[in-house]
Design a protein around this motif. Structure first.
Motif, PDB file in Angstrom:
ATOM      1  N   LEU A  74       0.826  -1.199   0.000  1.00  0.00           N
ATOM      2  CA  LEU A  74       0.000   0.000   0.000  1.00  0.00           C
ATOM      3  C   LEU A  74       0.865   1.256   0.000  1.00  0.00           C
ATOM      4  O   LEU A  74       0.543   2.240  -0.679  1.00  0.00           O
ATOM      5  CB  LEU A  74      -0.925   0.007   1.226  1.00  0.00           C
ATOM      6  N   GLN A  75       1.974   1.224   0.735  1.00  0.00           N
ATOM      7  CA  GLN A  75       2.807   2.419   0.845  1.00  0.00           C
ATOM      8  C   GLN A  75       4.286   2.183   0.547  1.00  0.00           C
ATOM      9  O   GLN A  75       5.036   3.148   0.389  1.00  0.00           O
ATOM     10  CB  GLN A  75       2.675   3.031   2.250  1.00  0.00           C
ATOM     11  N   PHE A  76       4.715   0.921   0.459  1.00  0.00           N
ATOM     12  CA  PHE A  76       6.117   0.616   0.172  1.00  0.00           C
ATOM     13  C   PHE A  76       6.232  -0.032  -1.208  1.00  0.00           C
ATOM     14  O   PHE A  76       5.362  -0.820  -1.596  1.00  0.00           O
ATOM     15  CB  PHE A  76       6.689  -0.337   1.226  1.00  0.00           C
ATOM     16  N   PRO A  77       7.297   0.254  -1.957  1.00  0.00           N
ATOM     17  CA  PRO A  77       7.477  -0.407  -3.256  1.00  0.00           C
ATOM     18  C   PRO A  77       7.441  -1.926  -3.107  1.00  0.00           C
ATOM     19  O   PRO A  77       8.173  -2.495  -2.288  1.00  0.00           O
ATOM     20  CB  PRO A  77       8.855   0.089  -3.711  1.00  0.00           C
ATOM     21  N   GLU A  78       6.575  -2.557  -3.866  1.00  0.00           N
ATOM     22  CA  GLU A  78       6.342  -3.984  -3.703  1.00  0.00           C
ATOM     23  C   GLU A  78       7.607  -4.809  -3.935  1.00  0.00           C
ATOM     24  O   GLU A  78       8.473  -4.472  -4.733  1.00  0.00           O
ATOM     25  CB  GLU A  78       5.240  -4.448  -4.656  1.00  0.00           C
ATOM     26  N   HIS A  79       7.698  -5.897  -3.196  1.00  0.00           N
ATOM     27  CA  HIS A  79       8.815  -6.840  -3.310  1.00  0.00           C
ATOM     28  C   HIS A  79      10.167  -6.177  -3.112  1.00  0.00           C
ATOM     29  O   HIS A  79      11.160  -6.576  -3.729  1.00  0.00           O
ATOM     30  CB  HIS A  79       8.760  -7.576  -4.648  1.00  0.00           C
ATOM     31  N   SER A  80      10.204  -5.179  -2.259  1.00  0.00           N
ATOM     32  CA  SER A  80      11.477  -4.573  -1.866  1.00  0.00           C
ATOM     33  C   SER A  80      11.816  -5.022  -0.444  1.00  0.00           C
ATOM     34  O   SER A  80      10.946  -5.463   0.314  1.00  0.00           O
ATOM     35  CB  SER A  80      11.404  -3.048  -1.921  1.00  0.00           C
ATOM     36  N   ARG A  81      13.091  -4.913  -0.103  1.00  0.00           N
ATOM     37  CA  ARG A  81      13.505  -5.238   1.261  1.00  0.00           C
ATOM     38  C   ARG A  81      12.686  -4.436   2.275  1.00  0.00           C
ATOM     39  O   ARG A  81      12.212  -4.963   3.287  1.00  0.00           O
ATOM     40  CB  ARG A  81      15.001  -4.936   1.441  1.00  0.00           C
ATOM     41  N   GLU A  82      12.502  -3.164   1.974  1.00  0.00           N
ATOM     42  CA  GLU A  82      11.790  -2.281   2.891  1.00  0.00           C
ATOM     43  C   GLU A  82      10.325  -2.687   3.035  1.00  0.00           C
ATOM     44  O   GLU A  82       9.744  -2.581   4.121  1.00  0.00           O
ATOM     45  CB  GLU A  82      11.915  -0.835   2.415  1.00  0.00           C
ATOM     46  N   SER A  83       9.723  -3.153   1.961  1.00  0.00           N
ATOM     47  CA  SER A  83       8.333  -3.600   2.002  1.00  0.00           C
ATOM     48  C   SER A  83       8.181  -4.851   2.855  1.00  0.00           C
ATOM     49  O   SER A  83       7.228  -4.983   3.640  1.00  0.00           O
ATOM     50  CB  SER A  83       7.837  -3.862   0.574  1.00  0.00           C
ATOM     51  N   TYR A  84       9.109  -5.791   2.722  1.00  0.00           N
ATOM     52  CA  TYR A  84       9.061  -7.005   3.531  1.00  0.00           C
ATOM     53  C   TYR A  84       9.285  -6.690   5.011  1.00  0.00           C
ATOM     54  O   TYR A  84       8.611  -7.250   5.888  1.00  0.00           O
ATOM     55  CB  TYR A  84      10.119  -8.001   3.062  1.00  0.00           C
ATOM     56  N   GLN A  85      10.230  -5.802   5.292  1.00  0.00           N
ATOM     57  CA  GLN A  85      10.471  -5.433   6.688  1.00  0.00           C
ATOM     58  C   GLN A  85       9.244  -4.760   7.297  1.00  0.00           C
ATOM     59  O   GLN A  85       8.884  -5.043   8.454  1.00  0.00           O
ATOM     60  CB  GLN A  85      11.686  -4.503   6.762  1.00  0.00           C
ATOM     61  N   ALA A  86       8.598  -3.891   6.542  1.00  0.00           N
ATOM     62  CA  ALA A  86       7.396  -3.226   7.037  1.00  0.00           C
ATOM     63  C   ALA A  86       6.291  -4.234   7.319  1.00  0.00           C
ATOM     64  O   ALA A  86       5.587  -4.148   8.334  1.00  0.00           O
ATOM     65  CB  ALA A  86       6.921  -2.178   6.037  1.00  0.00           C
ATOM     66  N   ALA A  87       6.133  -5.229   6.434  1.00  0.00           N
ATOM     67  CA  ALA A  87       5.103  -6.251   6.632  1.00  0.00           C
ATOM     68  C   ALA A  87       5.346  -7.024   7.924  1.00  0.00           C
ATOM     69  O   ALA A  87       4.422  -7.279   8.702  1.00  0.00           O
ATOM     70  CB  ALA A  87       5.079  -7.204   5.440  1.00  0.00           C
ATOM     71  N   ALA A  88       6.594  -7.395   8.156  1.00  0.00           N
ATOM     72  CA  ALA A  88       6.916  -8.139   9.373  1.00  0.00           C
ATOM     73  C   ALA A  88       6.662  -7.291  10.612  1.00  0.00           C
ATOM     74  O   ALA A  88       6.137  -7.787  11.616  1.00  0.00           O
ATOM     75  CB  ALA A  88       8.366  -8.600   9.333  1.00  0.00           C
ATOM     76  N   ARG A  89       7.032  -6.026  10.555  1.00  0.00           N
ATOM     77  CA  ARG A  89       6.802  -5.153  11.714  1.00  0.00           C
ATOM     78  C   ARG A  89       5.317  -5.013  12.015  1.00  0.00           C
ATOM     79  O   ARG A  89       4.915  -4.820  13.161  1.00  0.00           O
ATOM     80  CB  ARG A  89       7.433  -3.785  11.459  1.00  0.00           C
ATOM     81  N   MET A  90       4.486  -5.109  10.969  1.00  0.00           N
ATOM     82  CA  MET A  90       3.043  -5.002  11.160  1.00  0.00           C
ATOM     83  C   MET A  90       2.396  -6.340  11.511  1.00  0.00           C
ATOM     84  O   MET A  90       1.175  -6.447  11.549  1.00  0.00           O
ATOM     85  CB  MET A  90       2.395  -4.414   9.912  1.00  0.00           C
ATOM     86  N   GLY A  91       3.223  -7.352  11.749  1.00  0.00           N
ATOM     87  CA  GLY A  91       2.692  -8.615  12.245  1.00  0.00           C
ATOM     88  C   GLY A  91       2.325  -9.639  11.195  1.00  0.00           C
ATOM     89  O   GLY A  91       1.666 -10.636  11.517  1.00  0.00           O
ATOM     90  N   ALA A  92       2.740  -9.441   9.941  1.00  0.00           N
ATOM     91  CA  ALA A  92       2.487 -10.470   8.931  1.00  0.00           C
ATOM     92  C   ALA A  92       3.278 -11.718   9.302  1.00  0.00           C
ATOM     93  O   ALA A  92       4.507 -11.697   9.347  1.00  0.00           O
ATOM     94  CB  ALA A  92       2.889  -9.966   7.545  1.00  0.00           C
ATOM     95  N   GLY A  93       2.578 -12.814   9.538  1.00  0.00           N
ATOM     96  CA  GLY A  93       3.242 -14.068   9.861  1.00  0.00           C
ATOM     97  C   GLY A  93       3.711 -14.825   8.656  1.00  0.00           C
ATOM     98  O   GLY A  93       4.476 -15.791   8.760  1.00  0.00           O
ATOM     99  N   VAL A  94       3.246 -14.388   7.476  1.00  0.00           N
ATOM    100  CA  VAL A  94       3.636 -14.977   6.196  1.00  0.00           C
ATOM    101  C   VAL A  94       3.871 -13.818   5.233  1.00  0.00           C
ATOM    102  O   VAL A  94       3.093 -12.861   5.214  1.00  0.00           O
ATOM    103  CB  VAL A  94       2.541 -15.918   5.639  1.00  0.00           C
ATOM    104  N   ILE A  95       4.946 -13.893   4.439  1.00  0.00           N
ATOM    105  CA  ILE A  95       5.279 -12.809   3.522  1.00  0.00           C
ATOM    106  C   ILE A  95       5.521 -13.386   2.130  1.00  0.00           C
ATOM    107  O   ILE A  95       6.160 -14.424   1.973  1.00  0.00           O
ATOM    108  CB  ILE A  95       6.517 -12.030   4.021  1.00  0.00           C
TER     109      ILE A  95
END
Length: 413
Positions: A74-95
């Motif tokens: 939604l706010q981070f460039p998809e499939h970037s390191r930063e996007s994956y890190q943001a997903a994990a910080r928001m509690g995504a248990g699967v990425i």
């Protein structure tokens, strides 16, 4: 503050558990949701669900119900390191890493084999732009011709791919310059985090997601080049290579939810990689390829029972296929969803928070229930029907904080 006093203060905070040090896994022990889920609750229609969610204040933990769709796109460039890190910080248990391959047959994370012109800065790099399948062609207002380009991962090597920077996925069809073509992020997204986003190889994504304490859902993307590629790189070799990278990294098969829109890929894994196939995800494509109508069982070919008999265990349709409106205009499970569950198939939905603002009923993902959608808070209403009435096991989301919030508040794992 004096150094000695500062150290004493840090020691006290550590003792109280108010700060953490150590691995990335430790840092994701409690999810950081930010304001959006609470904004969505505020915008809900009054009722028992809003009341229950309004009283939910955490703590919030990562959950496998929450899948980071391309990370936190939604706010981070998809499939970037930063996007994956943001997903994990928001509690995504699967990425999710969508997997495709380069000219030299190396696996990388991209939503499409030929989306580099909209998801990276490749057109701004003349030497690489010249290698694109279709270089940038400007719009011509006089003739009505739209701007276009087509740049594929197979146009470049892995080394060249690694020199690119990720950007928000967008393009301006009316652009007359490369700069205007690339500067097209929708107003409801943002470029705030897009100035230096890092592209990922598939192997790098595995290492990162493992370090973040999450599980994996790689999607084997359909090639946009003829297969076998470059003479002898077959679809089966490609499918095997993707899973081989998890084996090489020592990832247990039960932590990997391999996906494909191709039933042939799923059946190939069932035959050759049964441990990974036990949780493989067949992404529903029949609505596009075979005219599937969620209200007409005769259009579901193969049928739900036939999919189950072939060894498919998890089916992942877009949200709209699982929902319908009843005579009172209420959102309820569709016949399609009920038939899938009756056949013993698990369901995963895609993709929450992808339609943008919902004041006008949303878009593709809410198309079957558009008449009941008139506010952003309906995101949680839809999710509640999917979770409690349809019985989905997980939800892909462009902003995993929303799904993490809901799962925690409702006691889901």
């Amino acid at each position: 503050m004096p150094v000695a006093l500062s150290l004493k203060r840090c020691s006290l905070l550590l003792a109280l558990g108010l700060i953490q040090i150590g691995s990335a896994q430790a840092q994701t022990a409690e999810a950081q949701l930010g304001p959006r889920p609470f904004y969505l609750v505020d915008k809900m229609k009054d009722g028992p669900l809003k009341t229950k969610l309004s009283q939910c204040n955490g703590p919030f933990r990562p959950t496998v119900f929450s899948i980071g769709h391309r990370g936190a796109a939604l706010q981070f460039p998809e499939h970037s390191r930063e996007s994956y890190q943001a997903a994990a910080r928001m509690g995504a248990g699967v990425i999710e890493c969508d997997v495709t391959f380069t000219k030299d047959r190396q696996l990388v994370c991209r939503h499409s084999q030929c989306d580099l012109h909209t998801t990276t800065n490749i057109l701004s790099m003349p030497a690489l732009a010249a290698k694109c399948t279709q270089p940038f062609s400007p719009a011509d207002p006089a003739t009505g011709k739209k701007a276009s380009a087509k740049c594929c991962t197979t146009d470049i090597t892995l080394a060249e791919f690694k020199t690119l920077t990720a950007k928000m996925d967008a393009s301006n069809p009316n652009a007359t310059t490369v700069a205007d073509y690339q500067n097209a992020t929708p107003r409801w997204r943002t470029d705030l985090y897009a100035s230096s986003a890092t592209l990922m190889t598939h192997a790098e994504s595995i290492a990162l997601i493992k370090s973040l304490g999450a599980k994996f859902t790689p999607e084997l993307k359909a090639p946009e080049v003829p297969m076998p590629f470059d003479g002898d790189y077959t679809q089966q070799a490609y499918a095997t290579q993707m899973l081989a990278e998890y084996k090489a990294a020592g990832i247990p098969p039960q932590d990997v939810f391999a996906q494909s829109f191709s039933l042939a890929d799923i059946l190939f894994w069932i035959k050759t990689e049964p441990e990974f196939a036990a949780q493989a995800v067949y992404l529903e494509d029949r609505y596009e390829t075979k005219g599937l109508d969620p209200n007409k069982p005769e259009s579901w070919k193969p049928s739900m029972a036939e999919l189950k008999a072939q060894g498919v265990k998890i089916l992942a349709p877009p949200i709209y296929l699982m929902l319908a409106l009843n005579a009172a205009g209420e959102i309820v499970p569709s016949d399609y969803a009920k038939a899938a569950k009756a056949a013993g198939l698990d369901l995963i939905g895609w993709s929450l928070e992808r339609d943008g603002p919902l004041q006008k009923g949303g878009g593709f993902y809410h198309s079957s229930v558009k008449a009941a959608i008139d506010r952003d808070g309906d995101t949680l209403t839809v999710l509640d029907v999917l979770a409690r009435q349809v019985g989905i096991r997980a939800m892909f989301s462009d902003w995993p904080a929303t799904t993490t919030f809901y799962a925690n508040c409702m006691g889901l794992k």
